[in-house]
Design an enzyme around this catalytic site. Structure first.
Site, PDB file in Angstrom:
ATOM      1  N   ARG A 230       0.850  -1.184   0.000  1.00  0.00           N
ATOM      2  CA  ARG A 230       0.000   0.000   0.000  1.00  0.00           C
ATOM      3  C   ARG A 230       0.888   1.237   0.000  1.00  0.00           C
ATOM      4  O   ARG A 230       1.948   1.258   0.618  1.00  0.00           O
ATOM      5  CB  ARG A 230      -0.935   0.020   1.216  1.00  0.00           C
ATOM      6  N   GLU A 259      -3.238   7.893  -4.391  1.00  0.00           N
ATOM      7  CA  GLU A 259      -3.869   7.240  -5.547  1.00  0.00           C
ATOM      8  C   GLU A 259      -5.326   7.706  -5.682  1.00  0.00           C
ATOM      9  O   GLU A 259      -6.002   7.938  -4.697  1.00  0.00           O
ATOM     10  CB  GLU A 259      -3.855   5.713  -5.354  1.00  0.00           C
ATOM     11  N   HIS A 277      -0.907   0.628  -9.650  1.00  0.00           N
ATOM     12  CA  HIS A 277      -1.588  -0.326  -8.762  1.00  0.00           C
ATOM     13  C   HIS A 277      -2.203  -1.474  -9.585  1.00  0.00           C
ATOM     14  O   HIS A 277      -3.391  -1.788  -9.469  1.00  0.00           O
ATOM     15  CB  HIS A 277      -2.668   0.383  -7.945  1.00  0.00           C
TER      16      HIS A 277
END
Length: 310
Positions: A230, A259, A277
């Site tokens: 993450r 993000e 991602h």
């Protein structure tokens, strides 16, 4: 009557159609649709499908008196109000392990791309620059690889790294039995030992900025950092400063803070490889994760144990 399923993440039409055979589906993949669905249909919802980034709040749970199962499509669940759900007796599950091979593949791809400067060499080749004008890059094989978080993904990364003849170390909340890798009590100590550091730990408040300036400095100017966990785990400002100053050799990130906006502090740097991602995404993984959630739901309504409970 089919149980009512609220889907809070974006799915393709054919994926939605598949869930329609098992559930009465409410599709709310954006903020406006989500708020409307919770307000107007919350009382009917018995199952929620979300992911770690999208999450599920305590207030939303309170608007769903019939909710009995909440699932995260992937492994992450950092933005789901777990304690609140548990107080209500709501069953919780995720997709732990389903995309581990794909994420581990991507982690090694980022490492190779960053260490061997694959994007930079590709760009140079396209403009006619030959190797004699380019700097030589380090070898990956035989180096020391540190893994932060030795779960499903960390273990898969280690297996792949072993194929490169790497010496393995790891940091985990608890040492793992039967692991052919050296355990380190702290992330900083692991970084000092490592040539390359792969981050595969869960996100959330407990790991926010776990990879801070001290860890990055410990990895050093010849070190490389890869993050497939993450974005919140890595201090972006500290990483950008180190990359600019040359106190870190390079990095490969599939995840980053803020993000889906591009990481402004990083996008202009040449010694980093960025992907949006996508480490755990592929057509076969997507199919498997959706089937995994559907199986968890089927088990729940049959009174059977969940495959991957939280």
């Amino acid at each position: 009557m089919k149980p009512c399923l609220l889907i809070l993440i974006r799915l393709a039409d054919e994926e939605l159609a598949g869930f329609g055979e098992q559930f009465d589906v409410i599709y709310a993949p954006d903020a406006d649709a989500r708020a409307k669905a919770v307000a107007q249909r919350g009382k009917d919802v018995r199952v929620v499908l979300t992911n770690g980034t999208t999450g599920l709040t305590a207030d939303e749970i309170d608007c769903m008196p019939a909710l009995e199962l909440a699932g995260a499509l992937g492994a992450g669940y950092e933005n789901i109000a777990l304690d609140h759900a548990r107080e209500r007796g709501i069953a919780l599950c995720n997709g732990a392990g389903v995309n581990a091979d794909c994420v581990a593949d991507h982690a090694l791809a980022l490492l190779l791309a960053a260490v061997r400067a694959v994007p930079q060499f590709d760009a140079a080749c396209r403009t006619g620059v030959w190797r004699d004008a380019l700097p030589m890059r380090p070898t990956v094989s035989g180096r020391r690889l540190g893994i932060v978080g030795y779960g499903h993904i960390g273990e898969k990364v280690a297996r792949r790294a072993a194929g490169f003849g790497m010496e393995l170390g790891y940091h985990n909340r608890k040492p793992r039995e039967g692991v052919e890798a050296r355990h380190f009590e702290s992330v900083t100590a692991l970084a000092q030992w490592s040539d390359f550091l792969v981050i595969a730990t869960p996100g959330g408040a407990q790991t926010k900025h776990l990879i801070d300036r001290a860890v990055i400095d410990a990895l050093g100017p010849q070190g490389f950092l890869v993050n497939v966990s993450r974005g919140s785990v890595v201090d972006t400002a500290a990483l950008a400063l180190a990359l600019k100053a040359g106190t870190l050799g390079g990095a490969g990130l599939d995840v980053y803070e803020g993000e889906p906006q591009p990481p402004a502090a990083l996008v202009g740097l040449e010694n980093i490889v960025l992907t949006p991602h996508v480490a755990g995404a592929s057509p076969d993984v997507r199919f498997a994760t959706l089937r995994h959630f559907a199986e968890n739901a089927a088990r729940h309504f049959a009174g059977e144990a969940l495959l991957t409970p939280l």
